[in-house]
Design a protein around this motif. Structure first.
Motif, PDB file in Angstrom:
ATOM      1  N   ALA B  12       0.826  -1.197   0.000  1.00  0.00           N
ATOM      2  CA  ALA B  12       0.000   0.000   0.000  1.00  0.00           C
ATOM      3  C   ALA B  12       0.859   1.245   0.000  1.00  0.00           C
ATOM      4  O   ALA B  12       0.604   2.198  -0.725  1.00  0.00           O
ATOM      5  CB  ALA B  12      -0.934  -0.021   1.199  1.00  0.00           C
ATOM      6  N   LEU B  13       1.896   1.222   0.786  1.00  0.00           N
ATOM      7  CA  LEU B  13       2.711   2.431   0.831  1.00  0.00           C
ATOM      8  C   LEU B  13       3.519   2.578  -0.438  1.00  0.00           C
ATOM      9  O   LEU B  13       3.766   3.684  -0.919  1.00  0.00           O
ATOM     10  CB  LEU B  13       3.585   2.461   2.082  1.00  0.00           C
ATOM     11  CG  LEU B  13       4.841   1.616   2.164  1.00  0.00           C
ATOM     12  CD1 LEU B  13       6.028   2.429   1.670  1.00  0.00           C
ATOM     13  CD2 LEU B  13       5.065   1.195   3.595  1.00  0.00           C
ATOM     14  N   ASP B 148      -8.065   4.174  -4.413  1.00  0.00           N
ATOM     15  CA  ASP B 148      -9.144   5.118  -4.710  1.00  0.00           C
ATOM     16  C   ASP B 148      -8.575   6.516  -4.920  1.00  0.00           C
ATOM     17  O   ASP B 148      -7.722   6.970  -4.155  1.00  0.00           O
ATOM     18  CB  ASP B 148     -10.154   5.173  -3.556  1.00  0.00           C
ATOM     19  CG  ASP B 148     -10.886   3.856  -3.384  1.00  0.00           C
ATOM     20  OD1 ASP B 148     -10.835   3.030  -4.311  1.00  0.00           O
ATOM     21  OD2 ASP B 148     -11.503   3.661  -2.321  1.00  0.00           O
ATOM     22  N   HIS B 150      -9.633  10.523  -5.118  1.00  0.00           N
ATOM     23  CA  HIS B 150     -10.687  11.498  -4.849  1.00  0.00           C
ATOM     24  C   HIS B 150     -10.471  12.704  -5.753  1.00  0.00           C
ATOM     25  O   HIS B 150      -9.415  13.324  -5.728  1.00  0.00           O
ATOM     26  CB  HIS B 150     -10.681  11.912  -3.378  1.00  0.00           C
ATOM     27  CG  HIS B 150     -11.204  10.827  -2.484  1.00  0.00           C
ATOM     28  ND1 HIS B 150     -11.419  11.000  -1.153  1.00  0.00           N
ATOM     29  CD2 HIS B 150     -11.580   9.556  -2.759  1.00  0.00           C
ATOM     30  CE1 HIS B 150     -11.900   9.881  -0.622  1.00  0.00           C
ATOM     31  NE2 HIS B 150     -11.989   8.988  -1.590  1.00  0.00           N
ATOM     32  N   ASN B 162      -6.699  13.511  -3.436  1.00  0.00           N
ATOM     33  CA  ASN B 162      -6.341  12.505  -2.439  1.00  0.00           C
ATOM     34  C   ASN B 162      -6.275  11.138  -3.116  1.00  0.00           C
ATOM     35  O   ASN B 162      -6.965  10.902  -4.107  1.00  0.00           O
ATOM     36  CB  ASN B 162      -7.350  12.474  -1.297  1.00  0.00           C
ATOM     37  CG  ASN B 162      -6.784  11.855  -0.030  1.00  0.00           C
ATOM     38  OD1 ASN B 162      -5.624  11.442   0.008  1.00  0.00           O
ATOM     39  ND2 ASN B 162      -7.594  11.785   1.010  1.00  0.00           N
ATOM     40  N   ILE B 164      -6.240   7.016  -1.821  1.00  0.00           N
ATOM     41  CA  ILE B 164      -6.361   6.135  -0.664  1.00  0.00           C
ATOM     42  C   ILE B 164      -6.043   4.723  -1.103  1.00  0.00           C
ATOM     43  O   ILE B 164      -6.711   4.156  -1.956  1.00  0.00           O
ATOM     44  CB  ILE B 164      -7.766   6.224  -0.045  1.00  0.00           C
ATOM     45  CG1 ILE B 164      -7.943   7.635   0.538  1.00  0.00           C
ATOM     46  CG2 ILE B 164      -7.935   5.204   1.069  1.00  0.00           C
ATOM     47  CD1 ILE B 164      -9.041   8.376  -0.017  1.00  0.00           C
ATOM     48  N   ILE B 165      -4.960   4.197  -0.565  1.00  0.00           N
ATOM     49  CA  ILE B 165      -4.465   2.896  -0.985  1.00  0.00           C
ATOM     50  C   ILE B 165      -4.713   1.889   0.122  1.00  0.00           C
ATOM     51  O   ILE B 165      -4.103   1.981   1.182  1.00  0.00           O
ATOM     52  CB  ILE B 165      -2.964   2.981  -1.300  1.00  0.00           C
ATOM     53  CG1 ILE B 165      -2.724   4.054  -2.360  1.00  0.00           C
ATOM     54  CG2 ILE B 165      -2.440   1.631  -1.777  1.00  0.00           C
ATOM     55  CD1 ILE B 165      -1.621   4.988  -2.029  1.00  0.00           C
ATOM     56  N   GLU B 166      -5.623   0.969  -0.119  1.00  0.00           N
ATOM     57  CA  GLU B 166      -5.974  -0.010   0.913  1.00  0.00           C
ATOM     58  C   GLU B 166      -6.213   0.695   2.245  1.00  0.00           C
ATOM     59  O   GLU B 166      -5.734   0.240   3.284  1.00  0.00           O
ATOM     60  CB  GLU B 166      -4.876  -1.069   1.054  1.00  0.00           C
ATOM     61  CG  GLU B 166      -4.843  -2.063  -0.100  1.00  0.00           C
ATOM     62  CD  GLU B 166      -5.873  -3.186   0.037  1.00  0.00           C
ATOM     63  OE1 GLU B 166      -6.015  -3.735   1.133  1.00  0.00           O
ATOM     64  OE2 GLU B 166      -6.549  -3.502  -0.956  1.00  0.00           O
ATOM     65  N   GLY B 167      -6.933   1.787   2.193  1.00  0.00           N
ATOM     66  CA  GLY B 167      -7.292   2.497   3.406  1.00  0.00           C
ATOM     67  C   GLY B 167      -6.286   3.537   3.858  1.00  0.00           C
ATOM     68  O   GLY B 167      -6.580   4.353   4.721  1.00  0.00           O
ATOM     69  N   ILE B 168      -5.082   3.507   3.283  1.00  0.00           N
ATOM     70  CA  ILE B 168      -4.055   4.469   3.703  1.00  0.00           C
ATOM     71  C   ILE B 168      -4.199   5.752   2.881  1.00  0.00           C
ATOM     72  O   ILE B 168      -4.111   5.742   1.668  1.00  0.00           O
ATOM     73  CB  ILE B 168      -2.645   3.873   3.573  1.00  0.00           C
ATOM     74  CG1 ILE B 168      -2.534   2.633   4.465  1.00  0.00           C
ATOM     75  CG2 ILE B 168      -1.593   4.915   3.954  1.00  0.00           C
ATOM     76  CD1 ILE B 168      -1.220   1.913   4.340  1.00  0.00           C
ATOM     77  N   ASP B 169      -4.428   6.828   3.601  1.00  0.00           N
ATOM     78  CA  ASP B 169      -4.844   8.091   3.032  1.00  0.00           C
ATOM     79  C   ASP B 169      -3.631   8.999   2.835  1.00  0.00           C
ATOM     80  O   ASP B 169      -2.907   9.294   3.785  1.00  0.00           O
ATOM     81  CB  ASP B 169      -5.825   8.685   4.044  1.00  0.00           C
ATOM     82  CG  ASP B 169      -6.421   9.987   3.632  1.00  0.00           C
ATOM     83  OD1 ASP B 169      -7.651  10.049   3.585  1.00  0.00           O
ATOM     84  OD2 ASP B 169      -5.671  10.938   3.412  1.00  0.00           O
ATOM     85  N   LEU B 171      -3.418  12.224   2.087  1.00  0.00           N
ATOM     86  CA  LEU B 171      -3.484  13.526   2.757  1.00  0.00           C
ATOM     87  C   LEU B 171      -3.086  13.409   4.222  1.00  0.00           C
ATOM     88  O   LEU B 171      -2.307  14.210   4.740  1.00  0.00           O
ATOM     89  CB  LEU B 171      -4.899  14.100   2.672  1.00  0.00           C
ATOM     90  CG  LEU B 171      -5.329  14.710   1.348  1.00  0.00           C
ATOM     91  CD1 LEU B 171      -6.781  15.139   1.438  1.00  0.00           C
ATOM     92  CD2 LEU B 171      -4.446  15.895   0.991  1.00  0.00           C
ATOM     93  N   LEU B 172      -3.634  12.411   4.879  1.00  0.00           N
ATOM     94  CA  LEU B 172      -3.358  12.252   6.302  1.00  0.00           C
ATOM     95  C   LEU B 172      -1.886  11.895   6.531  1.00  0.00           C
ATOM     96  O   LEU B 172      -1.248  12.397   7.457  1.00  0.00           O
ATOM     97  CB  LEU B 172      -4.267  11.175   6.883  1.00  0.00           C
ATOM     98  CG  LEU B 172      -4.481  11.261   8.384  1.00  0.00           C
ATOM     99  CD1 LEU B 172      -5.097  12.599   8.765  1.00  0.00           C
ATOM    100  CD2 LEU B 172      -5.360  10.123   8.853  1.00  0.00           C
ATOM    101  N   SER B 173      -1.341  11.048   5.671  1.00  0.00           N
ATOM    102  CA  SER B 173       0.080  10.695   5.788  1.00  0.00           C
ATOM    103  C   SER B 173       0.953  11.926   5.613  1.00  0.00           C
ATOM    104  O   SER B 173       1.923  12.129   6.346  1.00  0.00           O
ATOM    105  CB  SER B 173       0.462   9.650   4.728  1.00  0.00           C
ATOM    106  OG  SER B 173      -0.257   8.462   4.930  1.00  0.00           O
ATOM    107  N   ARG B 175       0.088  15.028   6.157  1.00  0.00           N
ATOM    108  CA  ARG B 175      -0.057  15.930   7.300  1.00  0.00           C
ATOM    109  C   ARG B 175       0.788  15.435   8.474  1.00  0.00           C
ATOM    110  O   ARG B 175       1.416  16.229   9.173  1.00  0.00           O
ATOM    111  CB  ARG B 175      -1.529  16.054   7.720  1.00  0.00           C
ATOM    112  CG  ARG B 175      -1.706  17.013   8.887  1.00  0.00           C
ATOM    113  CD  ARG B 175      -3.158  17.225   9.246  1.00  0.00           C
ATOM    114  NE  ARG B 175      -3.776  18.235   8.395  1.00  0.00           N
ATOM    115  CZ  ARG B 175      -5.013  18.697   8.596  1.00  0.00           C
ATOM    116  NH1 ARG B 175      -5.735  18.246   9.591  1.00  0.00           N
ATOM    117  NH2 ARG B 175      -5.511  19.619   7.810  1.00  0.00           N
TER     118      ARG B 175
END
Lengths: 278, 199
Positions: B12-13, B148, B150, B162, B164-169, B171-173, B175
């Motif tokens: 994912a990462l 995904d 956005h 944004n 989102i890879i297997e739930g890993i977002d 934007l949040l990473s 930030r």
């Protein structure tokens, strides 16, 4: 044999009840990390171990022909399938349990004991699961975040899942004696090989990030929550939006007031840099 | 099993490299436009993967994709979080420029890991802010996994903000990363920008 399987089901279920009592709140607080101080010490230990052992080994792994490393990874992954089948059944997910069963049968026979991933070529992809996910489906909260020595990121719930999966691995019921000695080593080697294949990404997180602990924790928790709630993207989005209301919507950054809409910012044109226009 | 979800996380990462967005001709966002955007992103990404270029060449190509398709200013602003509020326009301009170079280089370097893989667009749906376009990343010898995008036209163009890879977002990473860099400099924004420009 059925008796053994029942034992494998009942005992973990009892453990799950114990775990329920120890799990902390996870809604509202996005990260539940009361053990952060000791977790960070473990993280430093894990990084040192990676630097001294796993990273050098993984570089060695990259030098080995792909035909060989691929076979090792395929073999190791095949050995994990019986456990995933049992967990699929425990979750009432017959489709995943069925696909993983077919995978195991095909790869073990046609795929020469799992050395070749024939099922992948038939588009029968692994339905990844584990006992931590089973516990989640049963309603057990994730508990506190923990970074485990050597293994890495986890939660209280997932740590218990790890133990249960290791102790009650149904592979023991199927694996011939001649192959059994290779199971453990192949799993470790598979980790090293995967670490080597994605070395740039792993290195970026562990060694180039300003706070590798925080990033690792965040990625693990997000990925795990996604897997556990993996029925539809929007459900997951909604759940996460509840946990952190500005999480998904950078365009509604509440901190940016009075520039609440950055595109209405009177002072800068955020696109000047992007397009070279203006 | 235990090893597998760590592998999942690694994948994912790695897929974070696919973070980007596409230039739509006009605003007035529709699901079709969002999908067309991601179709172009994916086509470009697949072309880079298949090109067999050197790592440096792939990084350069990837930087181009990111610049064309991602809403970098909004991503940069979100990454800075609460600190964007006290930043001067000049600081925001410099930060955004440094962030763009920084993020393209960081993710672009991981491109080597996708050689032999491809991305397939699956479908799209409405989300509170824009459109979510769902894709499947298929890497050699790995189970496919969800990525995904956005997409929004809030910038005046159809761009994605944004991934989102297997739930890993993403934007949040970002930030978390920028926040940690800022903390390490006791909140001094100029120091942060200087450090990023020097990277």
């Amino acid at each position: 044999m059925p008796d053994q399987i029942i034992t494998k089901i009942i005992v973990p279920a009892g453990l799950a009840l114990i775990l329920t009592a120890c799990s902390g709140p996870e809604r509202g607080a996005f990260v539940n990390d009361p053990f952060e101080e000791s977790n960070r010490r473990t993280h430093e230990f894990n990084k040192a171990l990676d630097e001294a052992v796993f990273r050098p080994l993984s570089r060695g792994g990259n030098a080995v022909p792909k035909e060989v490393t691929g076979a090792v990874v395929d073999f190791a992954e095949n050995t994990a399938l019986p456990g995933m089948v049992v967990n699929g059944l425990l979750q009432g997910d017959l489709e995943s349990a069925g696909i993983n069963t077919i995978r195991f049968l095909v790869n073990t026979t046609v795929g020469i004991g799992g050395l070749l991933d024939v099922a992948d070529r038939m588009k029968l992809y692994e339905r990844e699961t584990d006992f931590g996910m089973t516990l989640a489906k049963w309603g057990v909260g994730e508990g506190a975040y923990v970074e485990l020595p050597v293994y890495g990121p986890s939660t209280q719930r997932d740590s218990l899942g790890l133990i249960v999966d290791a102790v009650f691995d149904p592979l023991q019921l199927f694996v011939p004696d001649a192959i059994e000695p290779y199971v453990g080593p192949s799993r470790i080697a598979g980790e090293v090989i995967t670490r080597g294949r994605f070395s740039n990404s792993v290195d970026a997180v562990l060694y180039e990030s300003a706070d590798s602990y925080a990033i690792t924790r965040q990625m693990y928790l997000q990925n795990r929550r996604f897997e556990v709630g993996q029925t539809g993207g929007l459900l997951v989005e909604a759940a996460r939006a509840e946990q952190d209301e500005d999480y998904e919507d950078p365009y509604a950054d509440p901190y940016a007031d009075p520039y609440a809409d950055p595109y209405a910012d009177p002072y800068i044109d955020p696109y000047a840099d992007l397009t070279g226009e203006n | 099993m235990s090893f597998d979800y760590r592998r999942r996380e690694i994948l994912a990462l790695a897929m974070g490299a696919l973070a980007s967005g596409a230039p739509g001709a006009v605003a007035a966002q529709s699901a079709a436009q969002a999908r067309a955007l991601v179709d172009r992103v994916v086509a470009d990404i697949n072309a880079v993967i298949a090109s067999g270029k050197s790592e440096a060449g792939m990084i350069a190509d990837f930087e181009g994709i990111f610049d064309r398709y991602a809403d970098v200013p909004i991503i940069a602003r979100y990454a800075l979080g609460v600190d964007a509020r006290r930043a001067t326009p000049e600081q925001m301009r410099r930060f955004t420029a440094a962030f763009r170079a920084n993020i393209a280089r960081r993710y672009g370097r991981r491109f080597r890991e996708f050689i032999g893989g491809r991305v397939e667009v699956q479908g799209e749906r409405s989300i509170p802010r824009g459109i979510q376009v769902e894709t499947l990343a298929i890497l050699q010898g790995q189970s496919p996994f969800r990525v995904d995008f956005h997409v929004s036209d809030a910038s005046g163009k159809v761009l994605f903000f944004n991934v989102i890879i297997e739930g890993i977002d993403m934007l949040l990473s970002e930030r978390t990363e920028i926040g940690a860099m800022l903390d390490a400099r006791r909140g001094d924004l100029d120091e942060l920008i200087a450090a990023m420009e020097a990277m």
